[in-house]
Design a protein around this motif. Structure first.
Motif, PDB file in Angstrom:
ATOM      1  N   ILE A 166       0.843  -1.183   0.000  1.00 50.70           N
ATOM      2  CA  ILE A 166       0.000   0.000   0.000  1.00 50.70           C
ATOM      3  C   ILE A 166       0.885   1.241   0.000  1.00 50.70           C
ATOM      4  CG2 ILE A 166      -1.771   1.286   1.244  1.00 50.70           C
ATOM      5  CD1 ILE A 166      -2.822  -1.321   2.304  1.00 50.70           C
ATOM      6  N   LEU A 167       0.656   2.120  -0.993  1.00 54.31           N
ATOM      7  CA  LEU A 167       1.423   3.352  -1.139  1.00 54.31           C
ATOM      8  C   LEU A 167       0.488   4.555  -1.014  1.00 54.31           C
ATOM      9  CD1 LEU A 167       3.599   2.377  -4.262  1.00 54.31           C
ATOM     10  CD2 LEU A 167       4.206   2.111  -1.848  1.00 54.31           C
ATOM     11  N   ILE A 168       1.059   5.693  -0.653  1.00 49.38           N
ATOM     12  CA  ILE A 168       0.344   6.954  -0.626  1.00 49.38           C
ATOM     13  C   ILE A 168       1.004   7.878  -1.639  1.00 49.38           C
ATOM     14  CG2 ILE A 168      -0.400   8.911   0.766  1.00 49.38           C
ATOM     15  CD1 ILE A 168      -1.658   6.349   1.681  1.00 49.38           C
ATOM     16  N   ASN A 169       0.232   8.323  -2.625  1.00 51.06           N
ATOM     17  CA  ASN A 169       0.763   9.181  -3.692  1.00 51.06           C
ATOM     18  C   ASN A 169       2.005   8.567  -4.341  1.00 51.06           C
ATOM     19  OD1 ASN A 169      -1.248  11.018  -3.184  1.00 51.06           O
ATOM     20  ND2 ASN A 169       0.023  12.366  -1.952  1.00 51.06           N
ATOM     21  N   GLY A 170       1.982   7.246  -4.494  1.00 49.19           N
ATOM     22  CA  GLY A 170       3.059   6.550  -5.186  1.00 49.19           C
ATOM     23  C   GLY A 170       4.273   6.240  -4.355  1.00 49.19           C
ATOM     24  N   LYS A 171       4.235   6.538  -3.040  1.00 50.03           N
ATOM     25  CA  LYS A 171       5.416   6.340  -2.197  1.00 50.03           C
ATOM     26  C   LYS A 171       5.020   5.704  -0.869  1.00 50.03           C
ATOM     27  CE  LYS A 171       6.468  10.783  -2.796  1.00 50.03           C
ATOM     28  NZ  LYS A 171       5.833  11.124  -4.069  1.00 50.03           N
ATOM     29  N   ILE A 213      -0.255  -3.941  -5.880  1.00 44.78           N
ATOM     30  CA  ILE A 213      -0.113  -2.659  -5.205  1.00 44.78           C
ATOM     31  C   ILE A 213      -1.449  -1.935  -5.178  1.00 44.78           C
ATOM     32  CG2 ILE A 213       0.947  -0.356  -5.366  1.00 44.78           C
ATOM     33  CD1 ILE A 213       3.423  -1.712  -6.507  1.00 44.78           C
ATOM     34  N   ILE A 214      -1.745  -1.314  -4.043  1.00 50.04           N
ATOM     35  CA  ILE A 214      -2.851  -0.372  -3.930  1.00 50.04           C
ATOM     36  C   ILE A 214      -2.245   0.996  -3.649  1.00 50.04           C
ATOM     37  CG2 ILE A 214      -4.911   0.301  -2.638  1.00 50.04           C
ATOM     38  CD1 ILE A 214      -5.361  -2.634  -2.009  1.00 50.04           C
ATOM     39  N   ASN A 215      -2.445   1.935  -4.566  1.00 50.38           N
ATOM     40  CA  ASN A 215      -1.874   3.279  -4.442  1.00 50.38           C
ATOM     41  C   ASN A 215      -3.004   4.262  -4.152  1.00 50.38           C
ATOM     42  OD1 ASN A 215      -0.077   5.430  -4.475  1.00 50.38           O
ATOM     43  ND2 ASN A 215      -0.220   5.688  -6.689  1.00 50.38           N
ATOM     44  N   ILE A 216      -2.948   4.910  -2.987  1.00 43.41           N
ATOM     45  CA  ILE A 216      -3.987   5.843  -2.564  1.00 43.41           C
ATOM     46  C   ILE A 216      -3.529   7.262  -2.896  1.00 43.41           C
ATOM     47  CG2 ILE A 216      -5.279   6.741  -0.594  1.00 43.41           C
ATOM     48  CD1 ILE A 216      -4.906   4.013   0.739  1.00 43.41           C
ATOM     49  N   ILE A 217      -4.316   7.963  -3.709  1.00 41.54           N
ATOM     50  CA  ILE A 217      -4.013   9.339  -4.080  1.00 41.54           C
ATOM     51  C   ILE A 217      -4.858  10.270  -3.220  1.00 41.54           C
ATOM     52  CG2 ILE A 217      -3.906  11.020  -5.955  1.00 41.54           C
ATOM     53  CD1 ILE A 217      -2.061   8.617  -6.310  1.00 41.54           C
ATOM     54  N   LEU A 218      -4.195  11.165  -2.474  1.00 36.50           N
ATOM     55  CA  LEU A 218      -4.911  12.106  -1.620  1.00 36.50           C
ATOM     56  C   LEU A 218      -5.346  13.324  -2.419  1.00 36.50           C
ATOM     57  CD1 LEU A 218      -2.690  11.981   1.605  1.00 36.50           C
ATOM     58  CD2 LEU A 218      -4.703  10.623   1.033  1.00 36.50           C
ATOM     59  N   LYS A 219      -6.380  13.985  -1.950  1.00 33.96           N
ATOM     60  CA  LYS A 219      -6.929  15.134  -2.651  1.00 33.96           C
ATOM     61  C   LYS A 219      -5.953  16.299  -2.649  1.00 33.96           C
ATOM     62  CE  LYS A 219     -11.841  14.236  -1.938  1.00 33.96           C
ATOM     63  NZ  LYS A 219     -13.078  14.667  -1.277  1.00 33.96           N
ATOM     64  N   ARG A 220      -5.976  17.032  -3.779  1.00 30.98           N
ATOM     65  CA  ARG A 220      -5.175  18.239  -3.902  1.00 30.98           C
ATOM     66  C   ARG A 220      -5.747  19.072  -5.039  1.00 30.98           C
ATOM     67  NH1 ARG A 220       1.260  18.204  -5.067  1.00 30.98           N
ATOM     68  NH2 ARG A 220       1.520  20.379  -5.629  1.00 30.98           N
ATOM     69  N   GLU A 221      -6.389  20.158  -4.702  1.00 32.14           N
ATOM     70  CA  GLU A 221      -7.083  20.992  -5.681  1.00 32.14           C
ATOM     71  C   GLU A 221      -6.089  21.766  -6.539  1.00 32.14           C
ATOM     72  OE1 GLU A 221      -9.565  21.993  -7.934  1.00 32.14           O
ATOM     73  OE2 GLU A 221     -10.688  21.357  -6.166  1.00 32.14           O
ATOM     74  N   LYS A 222      -6.425  21.933  -7.840  1.00 34.57           N
ATOM     75  CA  LYS A 222      -5.544  22.652  -8.767  1.00 34.57           C
ATOM     76  C   LYS A 222      -6.227  23.869  -9.385  1.00 34.57           C
ATOM     77  CE  LYS A 222      -2.037  21.304  -9.800  1.00 34.57           C
ATOM     78  NZ  LYS A 222      -0.716  21.552  -9.204  1.00 34.57           N
TER      79      LYS A 222
END
Length: 821
Positions: A166-171, A213-222
């Protein structure tokens, strides 16, 4: 190359400037990195082109003539201007692009339920729109993702296999608890942007995790300007929360932060009926345990950062994550104990009550710096990224455990005062270089991941009326894991055939040092031998991902990768931790890593209202992990009950194969459905200490989700889950079925206010029932981590629309054309 360098000098034809601005038709904000191409009318070749800047503005040079112009942006309709003539500097003004539902190289199904994007090597689930997880935790959100299951006690599996990375934002990240999955039951699901399920990882990913792999992407407004949202939750059992997501985007800075506070109660229960085979005359023949869990926790979370745009081609981002947890868990364990009389008839002997009152303080912090340099304005994927990350966690648990006999006489059976401290820190250094040229792409990179963990376990007990240290449990365990990796990969597309070939090398060192706090008082000194270890192993991990397009809406994929599963610290710590006096978990310092080779064959077909995804897979793993239960050879003090220990071991081999299918069917605007089914079977062989533990097991699970738009635009979502029975060498597990349901309604102008109500585990049926047969005992058990949960959520958005605005901006965690991460 020399000739090409001098071509501008000898080219005297006059060129004119073509300019314009590209914006989103529905949102009126500029689209950065939209591409502009001027093509020859004769053969369709690209004469010149460019991309827009952060303000959506472009500028290209063209000789006098007539061209076909194309303006493109990811997930938007292509704007074409055929037979466009230029004979002077020309400004096209504002060009408006409208969004589209999907692209040829991916599938996007837009709905208020989970959105799905299918890429070459992964599936991306945008869980932020799932109504049933609003106000829930990350574990709740993962439990609704196809191919993923979350066990009753929070263990996360991919295709039925718990060996998942399990990764967070690819890391790797302290957010993920350094591999400890308990943190996912604390973090809010609303912090997640999307979840990537990667069953055939490319070489850029860690080789860790034999299941994938499970990669969790956290929110980030653009989005430009100041915008954000405020959320509040209220639930029963108590589930109170307040959250704020804020973002400020200017030409030079992007400042983002997410703040959260939760106060939750998570009641649960467990039952165990253990019958001992051939007990001695003075032994209990049967012990029944009935447990009630009363868990209460307050948590504070912050995720903040700032991105500084050095120029149009480079940026640097500094970010910080912090979590403070303050929990109190009270476990009440009622024990009924039986013996055999002279006629071998079972009779009641006594009963006890065991109360464990545990306080836990948990602090997790992460500091990260990311630098990104792009080399080509016309191809934003040509870039270099570098990451530096430091993480630490500090956890302190104190527990008072009392066990009193209620009948036939009132007396103290046992007393324990437990102090458990754990400090972990890790350093991550990573660099990745991507060079695209034409349809091809080359990539290379480095990653160093170095961590150190210290765990102290001090237990005082009551012996003959005096409180003294328990030398057989009290210990210091220091564990270091050092991983250094390099990789390279290359991909290209030839006609309808695409490929991505990669090779990764990882060198791993695992060092464990165990120090008993009271070595002179250990009951079995010989057990102290060979507790320390220093394991070194390296290896190459090749990856292959292939795709063949049968048509614009149909393709076949084939993936191969080699993986490693490293034992975590709690699997290696040789001193036991206790959930009861008679059932303990104990690590195995002799546990070695396992290696797996996996194949995945997939098929995708899209129709106007239906999308079909399917795959068959096979995996062979050597030295696979298995958890077994056995007689520890030890007895409880005072009442002399046999202690059963649960330990991990290495089996010889495990072969696992299965198939999965997913169907997205949206027959009308008011009805959207999502159905997935996964079948798997595994065969393992091997023995431990002369006892065979091989087994053959098959199981399956499926989930169904529907989203219905009712009158007055009320949305109704239902998620149903069913997992079939399972079996390993010792234990049979009964099937589990559960249903989640949610309702949502938007209010105010532009739907800026959303009110939702959901129920997790509507029928209170998410319970694990197991039956275990071992050489010296049989055990019938049941466990429910959390009872039915009802939650209401209110969300207010300002300066942003409800719909997702992150349509392929420069927020990129290493995706690229070939889905390389």
């Amino acid at each position: 190359m020399i000739i090409l360098a001098f071509l501008p000098i000898v080219g005297f034809a006059q060129k004119y400037e073509l300019t314009g601005k590209v914006i989103d038709d529905s949102m009126d904000f500029p689209l950065e990195y939209a591409s502009i191409s001027a093509k020859s009318i004769e053969d369709g070749s690209v004469v010149n082109g460019g991309v827009t800047n952060r303000d959506g503005v472009f500028s290209i040079k063209l000789e006098k003539g007539t061209y076909n112009l194309e303006i493109e942006y990811i997930s938007f309709e292509v704007k074409r201007m055929n037979n466009f003539t230029i004979d002077k500097d020309t400004n096209l003004g504002t060009i408006r692009l409208g969004a589209k539902a999907g692209e040829l190289d991916e599938v996007t199904v837009v709905a208020e339920t989970t959105q799905v994007e299918v890429r070459l090597d992964k599936k991306i689930y945008n869980v932020g729109k799932d109504l049933t997880t609003s106000g829930g935790t990350v574990s709740d959100a993962l439990g609704n993702v196809p191919s993923v299951t979350v066990d009753i006690d929070g263990a996360i599996s991919l295709r039925g296999n718990e060996n998942v990375r399990i990764l967070i934002n690819g890391k790797p990240s302290s957010v993920a608890g350094f591999g400890d999955q308990d943190v996912f039951q604390q973090l809010p699901a609303d912090a997640i942007e999307s979840v990537e399920v990667i069953t055939s990882p490319s070489a850029r990913y860690d080789a860790e995790g034999s299941a994938g792999i499970i990669n969790i992407i956290l929110k980030r407004e653009k989005t430009l300007g100041f915008n954000g949202s405020l959320r509040g939750t209220l639930g029963d059992p108590k589930n109170t929360g307040a959250f704020a997501d804020l973002n400020l985007r200017t030409d030079k800075f992007n400042i983002f932060t997410s703040l959260g506070y939760t106060d939750r109660t998570r009641p649960g229960n467990a039952f165990s009926d253990t019958q001992y085979l051939d007990p001695d005359d003075d032994d209990f023949s049967r012990v029944i345990e009935d447990r009630e869990y009363d868990r209460n926790g307050q948590n504070y979370n912050i995720n903040a950062g700032v991105e500084y745009f050095i120029d149009d081609m480079s940026s640097i981002t500094a970010s910080f994550f912090g979590r403070l947890g303050d929990d109190r868990d009270v476990t009440t364990n009622l024990n009924d104990r039986f013996v055999l009389d002279s006629t071998n008839t079972e009779i009641f002997d006594s009963n006890t009550i065991r109360i464990e009152d545990e306080l836990e303080e948990d602090e997790r912090f992460q500091y990260a710096i990311n630098y990104e340099k792009r080399f080509d304005k016309e191809n934003r994927d040509h870039k270099l990224t570098a990451d530096l990350q430091y993480s630490n966690s500090d956890e302190t648990k104190t527990a008072i455990i009392n066990e009193d006999q209620l009948s036939p006489v009132d007396s103290v059976v046992a007393f324990q005062d437990v102090l458990e401290t754990e400090f972990r820190e890790s350093f991550l250094v990573q660099a990745d270089y991507v060079l695209p040229f034409g349809d091809a792409q080359f990539e290379a990179g480095f990653r160093g991941d170095y961590s150190d963990q210290n765990q102290r376990f001090l237990v005082d007990r009551l012996v003959e009326g005096e409180v003294t240290p328990n030398a057989d449990i009290s210990s210091d365990f220091d564990f270091q894991q050092n991983i250094t990796a390099v990789y390279t990969q290359y991909g290209d597309k030839v006609g309808k055939f695409s490929y991505l070939l990669g090779l990764r090398y990882e060198q791993t060192q695992l060092i464990g040092t165990t120090t008993p706090l009271f070595p002179d008082d250990v009951s079995s000194p010989d057990l102290l031998d060979d507790l320390d270890f220093d394991k070194n192993f390296g290896g190459f991990f090749p990856t292959v991902n292939l795709v063949y397009e049968l048509g614009d809406d149909e393709n076949v994929t084939l993936g191969y990768n080699r993986r490693i599963n490293r034992p975590r610290s709690w699997f290696l710590n040789p001193f036991p931790s206790q959930s009861s006096r008679v059932n303990v978990f104990q690590g195995n310092p002799n546990l070695n890593p396992s290696f797996a080779s996996a194949f995945d064959l997939g098929y995708l077909k899209r129709w106007e209202k239906l999308t079909l995804t399917s795959s068959v897979y096979f995996q062979r793993e050597t030295d696979a992990f298995e958890r077994i239960r056995r007689d520890s050879g030890r007895r409880t003090e005072g009442d002399n009950i046999q202690i059963i220990e649960n330990i991990p071991i290495n089996l010889a081999t495990e072969e696992r194969y299965g198939a999965e299918v997913g169907v997205l069917y949206n027959p009308t605007k008011w009805l959207r459905t999502n159905l997935s089914f996964n079948y798997f079977r595994f065969e393992s062989e091997g023995d431990f200490e002369g006892t065979p533990f091989g087994a053959t097991n098959e199981s399956y699970f499926g989930r169904f989700s529907s989203n219905i738009i009712l009158p007055w635009k009320i949305q109704w979502q239902t998620n149903a889950f069913y997992r079939g029975p399972r079996e390993n060498a010792q234990t049979k597990t009964d099937p589990i079925a559960s249903v989640d349901m949610g309702l949502s309604k938007d209010f105010l102008k532009d739907d800026n206010l959303t009110v939702s109500l959901n129920v997790r585990d509507l029928f209170n049926s998410r319970r694990r029932d197991q039956f275990t047969v071992a050489p010296t005992f049989i055990d019938d058990s049941s466990f429910q981590w959390r009872v039915r949960q009802v939650t209401a959520t209110v969300v207010y958005r300002f300066n942003q629309q409800k719909r997702d605005q992150r349509r392929g901006g420069d927020e990129d965690y290493g995706d690229g054309e070939f889905g390389a991460q």
